[in-house]
Design a protein around this motif. Structure first.
Motif, PDB file in Angstrom:
ATOM      1  N   LEU A  70       0.810  -1.221   0.000  1.00 23.96           N
ATOM      2  CA  LEU A  70       0.000   0.000   0.000  1.00 23.96           C
ATOM      3  C   LEU A  70       0.844   1.272   0.000  1.00 23.96           C
ATOM      4  N   PRO A  71       1.953   1.368   0.752  1.00 21.83           N
ATOM      5  CA  PRO A  71       2.738   2.613   0.714  1.00 21.83           C
ATOM      6  C   PRO A  71       3.191   2.994  -0.692  1.00 21.83           C
ATOM      7  N   TYR A  72       3.567   2.020  -1.506  1.00 17.96           N
ATOM      8  CA  TYR A  72       3.987   2.310  -2.885  1.00 17.96           C
ATOM      9  C   TYR A  72       2.833   2.887  -3.692  1.00 17.96           C
ATOM     10  N   LEU A  73       1.656   2.287  -3.555  1.00 19.17           N
ATOM     11  CA  LEU A  73       0.490   2.781  -4.284  1.00 19.17           C
ATOM     12  C   LEU A  73       0.099   4.180  -3.825  1.00 19.17           C
ATOM     13  N   LEU A  74       0.146   4.423  -2.516  1.00 17.61           N
ATOM     14  CA  LEU A  74      -0.185   5.748  -2.006  1.00 17.61           C
ATOM     15  C   LEU A  74       0.798   6.797  -2.510  1.00 17.61           C
ATOM     16  N   ARG A  75       2.075   6.489  -2.429  1.00 16.30           N
ATOM     17  CA  ARG A  75       3.102   7.458  -2.786  1.00 16.30           C
ATOM     18  C   ARG A  75       3.073   7.806  -4.276  1.00 16.30           C
ATOM     19  N   ASN A  76       2.867   6.827  -5.118  1.00 20.30           N
ATOM     20  CA  ASN A  76       3.009   7.045  -6.555  1.00 20.30           C
ATOM     21  C   ASN A  76       1.702   7.277  -7.302  1.00 20.30           C
ATOM     22  N   TYR A  77       0.578   6.866  -6.757  1.00 22.74           N
ATOM     23  CA  TYR A  77      -0.670   6.958  -7.508  1.00 22.74           C
ATOM     24  C   TYR A  77      -1.809   7.610  -6.711  1.00 22.74           C
ATOM     25  N   ILE A  78      -2.133   7.053  -5.551  1.00 23.47           N
ATOM     26  CA  ILE A  78      -3.348   7.465  -4.849  1.00 23.47           C
ATOM     27  C   ILE A  78      -3.231   8.890  -4.311  1.00 23.47           C
ATOM     28  N   CYS A  79      -2.153   9.192  -3.587  1.00 22.01           N
ATOM     29  CA  CYS A  79      -2.009  10.525  -2.996  1.00 22.01           C
ATOM     30  C   CYS A  79      -1.874  11.625  -4.059  1.00 22.01           C
ATOM     31  N   PRO A  80      -1.061  11.461  -5.110  1.00 19.26           N
ATOM     32  CA  PRO A  80      -1.039  12.504  -6.152  1.00 19.26           C
ATOM     33  C   PRO A  80      -2.393  12.702  -6.833  1.00 19.26           C
ATOM     34  N   ALA A  81      -3.119  11.599  -7.076  1.00 13.61           N
ATOM     35  CA  ALA A  81      -4.430  11.723  -7.724  1.00 13.61           C
ATOM     36  C   ALA A  81      -5.431  12.424  -6.808  1.00 13.61           C
ATOM     37  N   SER A  82      -5.448  12.061  -5.534  1.00 18.86           N
ATOM     38  CA  SER A  82      -6.377  12.712  -4.611  1.00 18.86           C
ATOM     39  C   SER A  82      -6.002  14.175  -4.404  1.00 18.86           C
TER      40      SER A  82
ATOM     41  N   THR B 280       6.160  21.866  -2.475  1.00 21.64           N
ATOM     42  CA  THR B 280       5.356  20.640  -2.451  1.00 21.64           C
ATOM     43  C   THR B 280       4.691  20.518  -1.086  1.00 21.64           C
ATOM     44  N   PHE B 281       3.542  19.844  -1.085  1.00 20.48           N
ATOM     45  CA  PHE B 281       2.765  19.666   0.141  1.00 20.48           C
ATOM     46  C   PHE B 281       2.460  18.183   0.296  1.00 20.48           C
ATOM     47  N   TRP B 282       2.710  17.662   1.510  1.00 21.58           N
ATOM     48  CA  TRP B 282       2.465  16.241   1.796  1.00 21.58           C
ATOM     49  C   TRP B 282       1.499  16.116   2.960  1.00 21.58           C
ATOM     50  N   HIS B 283       0.528  15.224   2.781  1.00 18.46           N
ATOM     51  CA  HIS B 283      -0.484  14.894   3.791  1.00 18.46           C
ATOM     52  C   HIS B 283      -0.696  13.391   3.684  1.00 18.46           C
ATOM     53  N   PRO B 284      -1.074  12.701   4.751  1.00 19.07           N
ATOM     54  CA  PRO B 284      -1.267  11.250   4.635  1.00 19.07           C
ATOM     55  C   PRO B 284      -2.236  10.823   3.544  1.00 19.07           C
ATOM     56  N   ALA B 285      -3.164  11.719   3.168  1.00 16.23           N
ATOM     57  CA  ALA B 285      -4.177  11.349   2.174  1.00 16.23           C
ATOM     58  C   ALA B 285      -3.937  11.956   0.804  1.00 16.23           C
ATOM     59  N   LEU B 286      -3.007  12.910   0.668  1.00 20.94           N
ATOM     60  CA  LEU B 286      -2.822  13.563  -0.631  1.00 20.94           C
ATOM     61  C   LEU B 286      -1.476  14.266  -0.686  1.00 20.94           C
ATOM     62  N   THR B 287      -1.027  14.524  -1.907  1.00 18.93           N
ATOM     63  CA  THR B 287       0.167  15.332  -2.143  1.00 18.93           C
ATOM     64  C   THR B 287      -0.125  16.282  -3.294  1.00 18.93           C
ATOM     65  N   VAL B 288       0.427  17.495  -3.221  1.00 21.12           N
ATOM     66  CA  VAL B 288       0.270  18.461  -4.308  1.00 21.12           C
ATOM     67  C   VAL B 288       1.596  19.169  -4.527  1.00 21.12           C
ATOM     68  N   ALA B 289       1.722  19.779  -5.687  1.00 15.95           N
ATOM     69  CA  ALA B 289       2.914  20.554  -6.031  1.00 15.95           C
ATOM     70  C   ALA B 289       2.462  21.904  -6.568  1.00 15.95           C
TER      71      ALA B 289
END
Length: 316
Positions: A92-104, A170-179
């Motif tokens: 799950l960490p890989y999916l969150l880091r590379n796909y789920i968090c950037p998309a959310s 860049t901004f990091w949150h457990p549920a999302l990331t933005v640039a």
């Protein structure tokens, strides 16, 4: 500590950062603790558990040197589970880091900026004239920035973001990331659209000697839009990490290049969001469990010391 050690086959600690403040009265340590609890089936199959800890030490200077007078351990259990345990969560960490968090993050930013355009009937945007870029007094200006961005009006928020963030932040949150500042602005706008009665309180700002990393502990209070008015606000405790870079302006100053928010979900729930149960948990349950664990740990320690004694000493 003895009780915790007795429950683990092995404990490894990886220090992420150790930040003593410039006044020498607080040391903040962020670390990853890898444990293998002997009675958990996970350990039998070779799967460790990683726990993210945010630890705060109060420091006092004595003639013999500095000593710790208080220690706070804040375990980020939910974040640890979904972001730091790839074996336990099947990648799950890989999916969150590379796909789920950037998309959310993209979805939240686009939604917030769209809602702002639709409901900003005045058509006015944040004033941006002659904004000073860069922070000089880091402690006070960072505290103000966190409050304005989390609970201020849109005009002040735009002005503040243009003043304290770099263009490539860049901004990091457990549920999302933005640039980028515009996407972070969209996330903040979505937050203010979904929630009301927003309030951000700064509990602690720890400026490091190098001033390239600052650690901030916040308390965020809010109510969902459809929340009954007689319910108390929801409270979240947040550990913020900001990475700073210098500006090219003649006056110097610092800008935020990376903003991380680590939410203390479980601690906030137990200590502030269980109504009348929270004071009971804080004032009675926690002290009781502390004394119980301390007593059990001391018994284990004395038992181990007794086992290590020569046979003739044990018979005395």
């Amino acid at each position: 500590m003895q009780l915790w050690a007795a429950n683990n086959v092995k404990i490894n600690v990886t220090y992420d950062r150790v930040v003593p403040d410039s006044a020498n009265n607080v040391v903040v340590v962020d670390l990853l603790e890898t444990v293998r609890v002997w009675w958990l089936p996970l350990t039998w199959f070779g799967i460790p558990i990683n726990i993210i800890l945010h630890t705060v030490f109060d420091v006092e200077e004595t003639p013999e040197g500095y000593i710790y007078t208080r220690q706070e351990d804040h375990a980020l259990m939910l974040e640890s589970l979904i972001h730091s345990n790839p074996l336990l969560t099947l990648g799950l960490p890989y999916l969150l880091r590379n796909y789920i968090c950037p998309a959310s993050g993209r979805l939240a930013a686009a939604s917030g900026n769209y809602l702002h355009r639709v409901f900003n009937t005045s058509g006015k945007q944040g004033r941006q004239q002659n904004a000073r870029v860069g922070m000089m007094d880091l402690t006070s200006e960072l505290s103000k920035a966190m409050e304005v961005i989390g609970a201020g009006n849109d005009a002040h928020r735009v002005h503040m973001m243009n003043s304290v963030y770099s263009d490539d932040m860049t901004f990091w949150h457990p549920a999302l990331t933005v640039a980028g500042k515009q996407d972070l602005l969209g996330v903040a706008r979505l937050w203010t659209f979904l929630f009301k009665d927003l309030e951000v309180l700064t509990r602690r700002v720890v400026p490091s000697y190098s001033e390239d990393v600052m650690l901030i502990d916040l308390e965020r209070r809010f109510r969902p839009r459809l929340y009954p008015f007689f319910f108390p606000p929801i409270v979240l405790w947040i550990h913020v990490i900001v990475h700073l870079v210098g500006t090219q302006a003649p006056h110097g100053g610092k800008l935020i290049s990376r903003h991380e928010e680590h939410i203390m979900w479980e601690e906030s729930l137990l200590m502030r969001n269980l109504g009348p149960l929270s004071p009971i948990f804080h004032d009675y349950f926690r002290p009781f469990m502390g004394k119980l664990f301390s007593t059990l740990g001391n018994l284990i320690y004395h038992f181990l010391v007794w086992l290590d004694l020569p046979k003739e000493k044990k018979l005395e």
